[in-house]
Design a protein around this motif. Structure first.
Motif, PDB file in Angstrom:
ATOM      1  N   PHE A  13       0.830  -1.199   0.000  1.00 50.32           N
ATOM      2  CA  PHE A  13       0.000   0.000   0.000  1.00 50.32           C
ATOM      3  C   PHE A  13       0.868   1.254   0.000  1.00 50.32           C
ATOM      4  CE2 PHE A  13      -3.398   2.859   0.720  1.00 50.32           C
ATOM      5  CZ  PHE A  13      -2.988   3.752   1.697  1.00 50.32           C
ATOM      6  N   VAL A  14       1.931   1.233   0.777  1.00 48.79           N
ATOM      7  CA  VAL A  14       2.832   2.387   0.866  1.00 48.79           C
ATOM      8  C   VAL A  14       3.553   2.594  -0.461  1.00 48.79           C
ATOM      9  CG1 VAL A  14       4.811   3.388   2.085  1.00 48.79           C
ATOM     10  CG2 VAL A  14       3.099   2.079   3.350  1.00 48.79           C
ATOM     11  N   ASN A  15       3.869   1.494  -1.163  1.00 46.33           N
ATOM     12  CA  ASN A  15       4.488   1.620  -2.487  1.00 46.33           C
ATOM     13  C   ASN A  15       3.619   2.444  -3.432  1.00 46.33           C
ATOM     14  OD1 ASN A  15       6.881   0.165  -2.072  1.00 46.33           O
ATOM     15  ND2 ASN A  15       5.887  -1.792  -2.462  1.00 46.33           N
ATOM     16  N   PHE A  16       2.309   2.233  -3.366  1.00 47.83           N
ATOM     17  CA  PHE A  16       1.389   2.959  -4.239  1.00 47.83           C
ATOM     18  C   PHE A  16       1.299   4.432  -3.832  1.00 47.83           C
ATOM     19  CE2 PHE A  16       0.246  -1.370  -5.155  1.00 47.83           C
ATOM     20  CZ  PHE A  16      -0.169  -1.351  -6.480  1.00 47.83           C
ATOM     21  N   VAL A  17       1.291   4.694  -2.546  1.00 50.90           N
ATOM     22  CA  VAL A  17       1.250   6.081  -2.065  1.00 50.90           C
ATOM     23  C   VAL A  17       2.516   6.819  -2.483  1.00 50.90           C
ATOM     24  CG1 VAL A  17       1.197   7.556  -0.017  1.00 50.90           C
ATOM     25  CG2 VAL A  17      -0.247   5.518  -0.113  1.00 50.90           C
ATOM     26  N   ILE A  18       3.655   6.159  -2.330  1.00 50.89           N
ATOM     27  CA  ILE A  18       4.925   6.751  -2.727  1.00 50.89           C
ATOM     28  C   ILE A  18       4.935   7.019  -4.237  1.00 50.89           C
ATOM     29  CG2 ILE A  18       7.389   6.236  -3.053  1.00 50.89           C
ATOM     30  CD1 ILE A  18       7.341   4.913  -0.280  1.00 50.89           C
ATOM     31  N   GLY A  19       4.370   6.097  -5.011  1.00 53.12           N
ATOM     32  CA  GLY A  19       4.279   6.291  -6.454  1.00 53.12           C
ATOM     33  C   GLY A  19       3.470   7.523  -6.810  1.00 53.12           C
ATOM     34  N   ALA A  20       2.356   7.736  -6.101  1.00 51.30           N
ATOM     35  CA  ALA A  20       1.493   8.896  -6.357  1.00 51.30           C
ATOM     36  C   ALA A  20       2.228  10.197  -6.048  1.00 51.30           C
ATOM     37  CB  ALA A  20       0.225   8.797  -5.510  1.00 51.30           C
ATOM     38  N   ILE A  21       2.865  10.267  -4.894  1.00 53.85           N
ATOM     39  CA  ILE A  21       3.580  11.477  -4.487  1.00 53.85           C
ATOM     40  C   ILE A  21       4.717  11.781  -5.465  1.00 53.85           C
ATOM     41  CG2 ILE A  21       5.028  12.518  -2.690  1.00 53.85           C
ATOM     42  CD1 ILE A  21       3.445  10.812  -0.658  1.00 53.85           C
ATOM     43  N   SER A  22       5.453  10.751  -5.849  1.00 53.52           N
ATOM     44  CA  SER A  22       6.585  10.930  -6.757  1.00 53.52           C
ATOM     45  C   SER A  22       6.129  11.394  -8.139  1.00 53.52           C
ATOM     46  CB  SER A  22       7.364   9.616  -6.882  1.00 53.52           C
ATOM     47  OG  SER A  22       7.824   9.174  -5.628  1.00 53.52           O
ATOM     48  N   GLY A  23       5.036  10.807  -8.627  1.00 53.04           N
ATOM     49  CA  GLY A  23       4.518  11.180  -9.937  1.00 53.04           C
ATOM     50  C   GLY A  23       4.064  12.626  -9.996  1.00 53.04           C
ATOM     51  N   VAL A  24       3.329  13.057  -8.980  1.00 46.89           N
ATOM     52  CA  VAL A  24       2.843  14.444  -8.924  1.00 46.89           C
ATOM     53  C   VAL A  24       4.019  15.414  -8.810  1.00 46.89           C
ATOM     54  CG1 VAL A  24       1.566  16.107  -7.525  1.00 46.89           C
ATOM     55  CG2 VAL A  24       0.574  13.865  -8.007  1.00 46.89           C
TER      56      VAL A  24
END
Length: 292
Positions: A13-24
């Motif tokens: 779950f944290v991997n997906f959150v980190i992906g979102a923050i990094s992408g933005v």
């Protein structure tokens, strides 16, 4: 990413959150290059003329046309692809040990295909918002924002049309993510093994730049075809990516498949650097705080 992590692993779950923050974080500063790349791909304008046309038509804010769609794309596509890749990488590494380059590319391709399917509607709207400038006033779509664009396509063209160009989008994503994520991870391992670079940020930066070069050269022909397909106005069946590439080659020349390479690379290189450095650093911050 996981290559620099020892025993502790970040929860999926944290991997997906980190992906979102990094992408933005990567989208905001590089969005102008996205705008220029798309406008060059749907026209025959040079980079100079595209910049001047954008500025004359909309001023500085014109370079941020479609930003809402770009950000929503990151929250769908990038969240999915980075979350899936990191999770798959961790699982594969736990079962098989250190992975080879081919496996890294394969994992990146799987993550890219899955993520791009989720993000195709936002990608479609982004391209249409940016490409509107090349249409006559009476034919412009005039989407107010990403949500308005998605709703408009759904109402006027049908729900399934939100996935117009999904196949070339997924094909492009397979190439982009396979080369970007796989090359980044492999390059970082090689640089660590040779001990050329010891500083974390410098290591991530160098690996991301190497990854960006390989990714751009390999993927831009598919990206050009995808952009043309998604910008079509007719309601008939979309041409295939192969047919589009052949048509572009015949009518405009082979080099047209790399149209917009400079803004494409100018966007992809810093985007890759910001995204991958953010991913690595956020992983480390999480592990430092929660793995005590």
């Amino acid at each position: 990413m996981s290559a620099s992590i020892t025993d502790a692993k970040v929860p999926p779950f944290v991997n997906f959150v980190i992906g979102a923050i990094s992408g933005v974080a990567a989208q905001v500063p590089t969005h102008p290059m996205d705008v220029l790349k798309i406008r060059m791909q749907v026209s025959r304008n040079t980079l100079r003329n595209t910049v001047l046309q954008t500025f004359r038509t909309s001023g500085v804010f014109g370079f941020y046309t479609g930003l809402s769609a770009g950000l929503l794309r990151q929250l769908t596509y990038t969240t999915s692809r980075l979350g899936i890749y990191t999770t798959l990488f961790d699982i594969a590494e736990q079962h098989f040990g250190r992975l080879n380059y081919a496996t890294m590319i394969s994992l990146g391709m799987v993550a890219g295909v899955m993520g791009s399917f989720v993000g195709t509607p936002t990608d479609l709207v982004l391209i249409r918002m940016v490409a509107d400038i090349h249409l006559p006033a009476e034919k412009q779509r005039n989407y107010k924002n990403a949500i308005h664009g998605i709703v408009n396509v759904w109402k006027t063209e049908g729900f399934t049309r939100l996935w117009r160009g999904a196949v070339p989008t997924m094909g492009r994503a397979a190439v982009v993510n396979g080369t970007q994520l796989g090359t980044y991870t492999r390059a970082k391992m090689l640089l660590e093994d040779t001990a050329y670079i010891k500083n974390d940020i410098q290591l991530q930066f160098a690996a991301a730049m190497m990854s960006g070069i390989v990714t751009c050269f390999a993927s831009i022909p598919i990206d050009v075809a995808k952009t043309r397909i998604q910008n079509l106005k007719q309601f008939t069946r979309s041409p295939t990516v192969v047919a589009t590439i052949i048509n572009i080659t015949k009518t405009e020349g082979l080099t047209s498949l790399w149209r917009g390479f400079l803004p494409y690379y100018s966007r992809a290189a810093p985007n890759t650097v910001i995204t991958m450095v953010c991913v690595d650093q956020l992983h480390k911050i999480y592990l430092k705080i929660f793995s005590r």
